[in-house]
Design a protein around this motif. Structure first.
Motif, PDB file in Angstrom:
ATOM      1  N   VAL A  74      -6.578  -2.867  -1.470  1.00 39.25           N
ATOM      2  CA  VAL A  74      -8.194  -2.047  -2.377  1.00 39.25           C
ATOM      3  C   VAL A  74      -7.450  -2.501  -3.764  1.00 39.25           C
ATOM      4  O   VAL A  74      -6.255  -2.048  -3.928  1.00 39.25           O
ATOM      5  N   SER A  75      -7.819  -2.058  -4.596  1.00 38.84           N
ATOM      6  CA  SER A  75      -7.954  -2.015  -5.954  1.00 38.84           C
ATOM      7  C   SER A  75      -6.450  -1.075  -6.345  1.00 38.84           C
ATOM      8  O   SER A  75      -6.919   0.325  -5.518  1.00 38.84           O
ATOM      9  N   LEU A  76      -6.380  -0.553  -7.508  1.00 33.14           N
ATOM     10  CA  LEU A  76      -5.684   0.280  -8.172  1.00 33.14           C
ATOM     11  C   LEU A  76      -5.948   1.539  -8.252  1.00 33.14           C
ATOM     12  O   LEU A  76      -5.421   2.341  -8.566  1.00 33.14           O
ATOM     13  N   PHE A 102       6.261  -2.554  -9.318  1.00 31.20           N
ATOM     14  CA  PHE A 102       5.288  -4.002  -7.660  1.00 31.20           C
ATOM     15  C   PHE A 102       4.744  -3.024  -7.290  1.00 31.20           C
ATOM     16  O   PHE A 102       4.093  -3.080  -5.864  1.00 31.20           O
ATOM     17  N   PRO A 103       3.626  -2.889  -7.800  1.00 29.76           N
ATOM     18  CA  PRO A 103       2.359  -2.452  -6.693  1.00 29.76           C
ATOM     19  C   PRO A 103       2.235  -3.634  -5.457  1.00 29.76           C
ATOM     20  O   PRO A 103       2.144  -4.561  -6.201  1.00 29.76           O
ATOM     21  N   MET A 104       1.318  -3.292  -4.503  1.00 28.90           N
ATOM     22  CA  MET A 104       1.072  -5.112  -3.451  1.00 28.90           C
ATOM     23  C   MET A 104      -0.249  -4.637  -3.085  1.00 28.90           C
ATOM     24  O   MET A 104      -0.764  -5.290  -2.969  1.00 28.90           O
ATOM     25  N   TYR A 105      -0.533  -4.726  -4.904  1.00 34.08           N
ATOM     26  CA  TYR A 105      -1.851  -5.410  -4.735  1.00 34.08           C
ATOM     27  C   TYR A 105      -2.097  -5.983  -5.675  1.00 34.08           C
ATOM     28  O   TYR A 105      -1.344  -5.678  -7.126  1.00 34.08           O
ATOM     29  N   LYS A 106      -2.551  -7.278  -6.322  1.00 32.70           N
ATOM     30  CA  LYS A 106      -3.153  -7.918  -7.462  1.00 32.70           C
ATOM     31  C   LYS A 106      -4.818  -8.873  -7.745  1.00 32.70           C
ATOM     32  O   LYS A 106      -4.632  -9.591  -6.682  1.00 32.70           O
ATOM     33  N   PRO A 111      -4.981 -12.160  -0.430  1.00 30.47           N
ATOM     34  CA  PRO A 111      -3.622 -10.988   0.675  1.00 30.47           C
ATOM     35  C   PRO A 111      -2.593 -11.896   0.809  1.00 30.47           C
ATOM     36  O   PRO A 111      -1.324 -11.997   0.894  1.00 30.47           O
ATOM     37  N   GLU A 112      -3.062 -12.677   1.733  1.00 31.62           N
ATOM     38  CA  GLU A 112      -2.331 -13.842   1.868  1.00 31.62           C
ATOM     39  C   GLU A 112      -1.335 -14.705   0.611  1.00 31.62           C
ATOM     40  O   GLU A 112       0.460 -14.438   0.364  1.00 31.62           O
ATOM     41  N   GLU A 113      -1.977 -14.737   0.028  1.00 34.25           N
ATOM     42  CA  GLU A 113      -1.620 -15.721  -1.493  1.00 34.25           C
ATOM     43  C   GLU A 113       0.145 -14.345  -2.249  1.00 34.25           C
ATOM     44  O   GLU A 113       0.330 -14.751  -2.569  1.00 34.25           O
TER      45      GLU A 113
END
Ligand SMILES: O=C(O)[C@H](O)[C@@H](O)[C@H](O)[C@H](O)COP(=O)(O)O
Length: 237
Positions: A74-76, A102-106, A111-113
């Protein structure tokens, strides 16, 4: 090892001191501290404490590199984001360069990329050895940790360090460090307390080995230390 406290309030200062000692040692020995934070509600009081002047001034935040153990995709800004929670209680209150986080979202990634990118970011700091100085984890009532949920294929992932997958039971993507990289860490600290955790904790620590049902059992450091910080209520089961 397991440390049992009278109540959850006693856990936070202890955990915060472990964090500080790990950071100071790592920075002294290797010039930087590589940590993975956990989401959930259990670490909130630890993060709040680390953000107070008394604690935060003991760490050279310029040399701290922050990753996460897992994340909801989900977004930050989303209230369910572990990164948001960590910013709200800790990261927005300390002098850490944004490029160290390094948040786990971009945005714009699948998500897999992004799991592949995230693994590259870790390798950029650790090289092939993949060793975090400290990984904080929580544990769900069902014995999951990070996004290693019971019965999911990710439990068998021995190659990738980071994996993303659709979690049917929550109708959402999750992204997580896998047990294979978590177990490379120097220090793993699991913060879990309260009577709701009693059944799972008892199974994880003393039950038969059945990580498909209690994924926390997969967490067995290769060469580092594993410490459970818990309270009396969680060991009453
Ligand atoms: O929620 C998360 O981001 C983590 O994926 C999860 O592993 C969490 O640590 C446990 O579910 C415990 O959560 P509580 O600390 O809220 O009990």
């Amino acid at each position: 090892m397991i440390s049992i406290f009278n109540n959850k309030e006693e856990i936070a200062p202890h955990a915060a001191n472990i964090f500080i000692a790990a950071a100071q040692n790592a920075i002294q020995q290797r010039g930087r501290f590589l940590v993975a934070l956990t989401g959930g509600s259990s670490p909130v009081s630890i993060y709040k404490l680390l953000a107070t002047p008394q604690y935060k001034t003991k760490i050279d935040w310029n040399n701290v590199f922050v990753f996460w153990g897992d994340e909801r995709w989900v977004s930050l800004e989303d209230a369910r984001s572990n990164a948001k929670m960590s910013y709200d209680y800790l990261l927005s209150h300390v002098e850490i360069p944004k490029s160290n986080i390094f948040p786990m979202y971009k945005e714009g990634f699948l998500p897999e990329e992004y799991a592949l990118e995230y693994e590259k970011s870790i390798k950029g700091l650790t090289g092939e050895n993949g060793q975090f100085d400290l990984i904080l984890l929580g544990m769900g009532d069902d014995g999951h940790t990070a996004s290693l949920f019971p019965g999911e294929a990710v439990l068998q992932e021995n190659h990738k360090w980071v994996s993303a997958y659709y979690l049917e039971s929550q109708s959402m993507y999750r992204i997580t460090l896998t047990a294979s990289i978590i177990n490379k860490a120097k220090e793993i600290v699991v913060v879990t307390f309260g009577e709701n955790k009693a059944h799972a904790l008892n199974e994880v620590l003393y039950g038969d080995y059945n990580p498909e049902k209690f994924p926390m059992q997969l967490i067995k450091p290769l060469d580092g230390n594993l410490l459970f910080l818990t309270d009396k209520a969680a060991v009453s089961g």
